[in-house]
Design a protein around this motif. Sequence first.
Motif, PDB file in Angstrom:
ATOM      1  N   GLU A 236      11.302   7.888  -6.738  1.00 26.98           N
ATOM      2  CA  GLU A 236      10.872   7.261  -5.483  1.00 26.98           C
ATOM      3  C   GLU A 236      10.099   8.220  -4.592  1.00 26.98           C
ATOM      4  N   ASN A 237      10.407   9.518  -4.691  1.00 28.52           N
ATOM      5  CA  ASN A 237       9.772  10.503  -3.817  1.00 28.52           C
ATOM      6  C   ASN A 237       8.984  11.518  -4.641  1.00 28.52           C
ATOM      7  N   TRP A 238       7.842  11.932  -4.093  1.00 31.53           N
ATOM      8  CA  TRP A 238       6.945  12.874  -4.750  1.00 31.53           C
ATOM      9  C   TRP A 238       6.547  13.958  -3.750  1.00 31.53           C
ATOM     10  N   THR A 239       6.083  15.083  -4.270  1.00 29.46           N
ATOM     11  CA  THR A 239       5.775  16.215  -3.400  1.00 29.46           C
ATOM     12  C   THR A 239       4.385  16.768  -3.661  1.00 29.46           C
TER      13      THR A 239
ATOM     14  N   ILE B 259       6.286  15.561   1.447  1.00 28.53           N
ATOM     15  CA  ILE B 259       7.133  14.689   0.628  1.00 28.53           C
ATOM     16  C   ILE B 259       6.885  13.253   1.061  1.00 28.53           C
ATOM     17  N   PHE B 260       6.555  12.405   0.100  1.00 29.90           N
ATOM     18  CA  PHE B 260       6.240  11.030   0.448  1.00 29.90           C
ATOM     19  C   PHE B 260       6.966  10.068  -0.478  1.00 29.90           C
ATOM     20  N   ASN B 261       7.223   8.892   0.062  1.00 31.03           N
ATOM     21  CA  ASN B 261       7.959   7.860  -0.651  1.00 31.03           C
ATOM     22  C   ASN B 261       6.984   6.870  -1.269  1.00 31.03           C
ATOM     23  N   ALA B 262       6.976   6.821  -2.618  1.00 26.33           N
ATOM     24  CA  ALA B 262       6.118   5.885  -3.340  1.00 26.33           C
ATOM     25  C   ALA B 262       6.797   5.575  -4.661  1.00 26.33           C
ATOM     26  N   PRO B 263       7.769   4.648  -4.649  1.00 24.42           N
ATOM     27  CA  PRO B 263       8.568   4.369  -5.844  1.00 24.42           C
ATOM     28  C   PRO B 263       7.714   4.040  -7.066  1.00 24.42           C
TER      29      PRO B 263
END
Length: 288
Positions: free
Chosen positions: A278-281, A11-15
């Motif tokens: 904001e978050n993607w998986t 899970i990473f934060n990339a708005p």
Amino acid sequence: MKQIIYPDNIIFNAPGQNPEGITFNAKTNVFYLSAINQNPSIITVDFNGNVNTFSNDKDETSRASFGLKTDIKNNRLLACLNGPKIGNLNIYNLNSGELEHIINLSSLLPEKENYQINDLIVDNNNSIYVTGRLEDAIYKIDKDLNPSVFFQKDEYTKPNGIVYHPDGFLLVSYSHQNSSLVKIPINNPEAAEIVLINNFDFKGFDGILLNEKGRLVGVTFSPDADGNHAVIELKSDDNWKTASISNSKKTKKSTTITQIKPNVYYVINQDWKDRNAENWTLEKVAFD
């Protein structure tokens, strides 16, 4: 050497990133992810979910990025870029992220109203093949970066995922109402033929790859009758005249796939509901 742990979910934060394409760099152990919006920033993500900007050429092109491919041999990242009335292939330096070449593919088909440069593959001679989904075409860019229309036939529409087979042909997923997997000989594209897939209601693949066993692994384009999405592995015993399912694994809805090592894959979970999330998986897939 430190052993790499392959998490079930990264899970990473990339708005607002809204990634559609994914590729992996085995030298640096990072994923590259595109952005299907008007900010073409390509990012890298490691196994711990750390995010860095690889390239942001917004001021130069302002295109949405789709399919990506790392070309380790030639030290480049290839990216499908799209904007209003235009579709390009961008070539970046794999080390620096510098934009080295912009190849305008839409100029080859000026009569078309819409373009979607969707996915790509590199063959053994360093030629690049690119699917144009909305223009129903496959482009070729030779080793000297000269572009041309490689394949276009009325009955073949909406080309999506593409792979190169070392025996000298492409396998292309045409994803639409009557989806098909098509074998296209590189030296004789007019001899293209649909691959008969045994005992399976093929509804098309989005992203696809050819694994180390010579099997095709793809993310389903549409859900099955029960609403499920999956990663499916196909094998062929007759050089892809016919194929059959060798493995299948249910996943969340995803657009494309990349391979890390034998039987370790990652897909991007993407449901299109919130392009500003904001978050993607990234979801790990391994066949039992």
